[in-house]
Design an enzyme around this catalytic site. Structure first.
Site, PDB file in Angstrom:
ATOM      1  N   GLU A 155      44.051  38.084  37.338  1.00 22.87           N
ATOM      2  CA  GLU A 155      44.465  36.764  37.814  1.00 22.87           C
ATOM      3  C   GLU A 155      45.084  36.966  39.196  1.00 22.87           C
ATOM      4  O   GLU A 155      46.161  37.563  39.315  1.00 22.87           O
ATOM      5  CB  GLU A 155      45.479  36.222  36.801  1.00 22.87           C
ATOM      6  CG  GLU A 155      45.483  34.739  36.603  1.00 22.87           C
ATOM      7  CD  GLU A 155      44.128  34.055  36.624  1.00 22.87           C
ATOM      8  OE1 GLU A 155      43.291  34.308  35.729  1.00 22.87           O
ATOM      9  OE2 GLU A 155      43.905  33.238  37.519  1.00 22.87           O
ATOM     10  N   CYS A 169      36.592  40.890  41.944  1.00 26.04           N
ATOM     11  CA  CYS A 169      36.954  39.569  41.418  1.00 26.04           C
ATOM     12  C   CYS A 169      38.348  39.151  41.892  1.00 26.04           C
ATOM     13  O   CYS A 169      38.515  38.871  43.074  1.00 26.04           O
ATOM     14  CB  CYS A 169      36.805  39.560  39.906  1.00 26.04           C
ATOM     15  SG  CYS A 169      36.529  37.910  39.271  1.00 26.04           S
ATOM     16  N   HIS A 187      32.175  42.413  38.240  1.00 27.02           N
ATOM     17  CA  HIS A 187      32.978  43.493  37.637  1.00 27.02           C
ATOM     18  C   HIS A 187      32.170  44.756  37.342  1.00 27.02           C
ATOM     19  O   HIS A 187      31.817  44.988  36.177  1.00 27.02           O
ATOM     20  CB  HIS A 187      33.554  43.001  36.308  1.00 27.02           C
ATOM     21  CG  HIS A 187      34.650  42.001  36.435  1.00 27.02           C
ATOM     22  ND1 HIS A 187      35.971  42.360  36.550  1.00 27.02           N
ATOM     23  CD2 HIS A 187      34.620  40.650  36.463  1.00 27.02           C
ATOM     24  CE1 HIS A 187      36.721  41.276  36.641  1.00 27.02           C
ATOM     25  NE2 HIS A 187      35.912  40.224  36.591  1.00 27.02           N
ATOM     26  N   GLU A 214      33.147  47.615  36.814  1.00 22.08           N
ATOM     27  CA  GLU A 214      33.865  48.473  35.871  1.00 22.08           C
ATOM     28  C   GLU A 214      33.564  48.105  34.419  1.00 22.08           C
ATOM     29  O   GLU A 214      33.962  48.813  33.505  1.00 22.08           O
ATOM     30  CB  GLU A 214      35.377  48.425  36.151  1.00 22.08           C
ATOM     31  CG  GLU A 214      36.107  47.141  35.769  1.00 22.08           C
ATOM     32  CD  GLU A 214      35.859  45.962  36.716  1.00 22.08           C
ATOM     33  OE1 GLU A 214      34.972  46.052  37.588  1.00 22.08           O
ATOM     34  OE2 GLU A 214      36.555  44.941  36.554  1.00 22.08           O
TER      35      GLU A 214
HETATM   36  N1  GLN Z   1      39.688  33.513  38.103  1.00 15.64           N
HETATM   37  C1  GLN Z   1      40.483  34.634  38.529  1.00 15.64           C
HETATM   38  C2  GLN Z   1      41.275  34.300  39.800  1.00 15.64           C
HETATM   39  O1  GLN Z   1      41.019  33.301  40.434  1.00 15.64           O
HETATM   40  C3  GLN Z   1      39.614  35.861  38.770  1.00 15.64           C
HETATM   41  C4  GLN Z   1      38.921  36.257  37.495  1.00 15.64           C
HETATM   42  C5  GLN Z   1      38.585  37.714  37.391  1.00 15.64           C
HETATM   43  O2  GLN Z   1      39.169  38.565  38.074  1.00 15.64           O
HETATM   44  N2  GLN Z   1      37.667  38.001  36.504  1.00 15.64           N
HETATM   45  O3  GLN Z   1      42.138  35.023  40.150  1.00 15.64           O
END
Ligand code: GLN
Length: 192
Positions: free
Chosen positions: A47, A77, A174, A176
């Site tokens: 997040e 991400c 991702h 990983e």
């Molecule tokens: N939705 C998350 C964000 O905005 C990112 C999601 C993820 O890292 N898989 O930070």
């Protein structure tokens, strides 16, 4: 070769497993001093708001920015969002990569998906034509790249999902979470 993984929140453990499989010495990064002897840093998914707030609380913002001036950083991400210059929202960002992102660009958690991508840089490096199977979880889109940043992967409709700028790498997806180590190998080559 020693690569750190920012371990404030998110799936840092999965990155460490991938790096160890490739014979790299790893370190979990939670404090500025943990950056001292690293050749590169991965910032995981999770997040981005939480990662940003914790990075502020642990006085990591400027040390991470300084690290990125000379060393390799890869954001996956949420990590890619944290690298970006703008995410259209008030939240702590490193702002060191010339990309702007749109968070949660594909919708909610239930709209997460997987896709096979043609990624030229991986094909060239490995000499294979295998597509890259990418996992998108509430993923961002890289809305724009400017300056020295350039796209290295797009969806069939042209939206950018991976970019590079010198030693900085950003992926919406991702690597990983799959058994395919090609992206981690690419990052290791950038760290050298
Ligand atoms: N939705 C998350 C964000 O905005 C990112 C999601 C993820 O890292 N898989 O930070």
């Amino acid at each position: 070769m020693k690569i750190g993984v920012l371990a404030l929140q998110g799936d840092f453990a999965e990155h460490i497993v991938m790096l160890r499989r490739l014979g790299v010495v790893t370190a979990e990064v939670r404090l500025p001093s943990h950056l001292d002897d690293l050749d590169g840093l991965i910032m995981p998914g999770g997040e981005s708001t939480t990662i940003g707030k914790l990075a502020v609380a642990y006085n990591l913002m400027d040390p991470l920015r300084n690290f990125g001036r000379s060393k390799a950083i890869w954001g996956t991400c949420a990590g890619a969002i944290f690298l970006s210059r703008d995410a259209r929202r008030e939240q702590p960002l490193l702002g060191i990569m010339d990309i702007t992102v749109i968070r949660n660009a594909f919708g909610a958690q239930v709209d997460s998906f997987e896709a096979d991508l043609d990624i030229e840089i991986l094909k060239k490096r490995t000499g294979t034509s295998l597509p890259y199977h990418a996992v998108f979880i509430r993923a961002p889109i890289i809305e724009s790249v400017s300056g020295n940043a350039h796209a290295i992967s797009t969806l069939p409709d042209g939206r950018i999902v991976a970019a590079m700028e010198n030693k900085l790498l950003a992926t919406s997806f991702h690597p990983e979470l799959t058994g395919d180590t090609r992206f981690h190998e690419l990052f290791i080559s950038i760290c050298k």
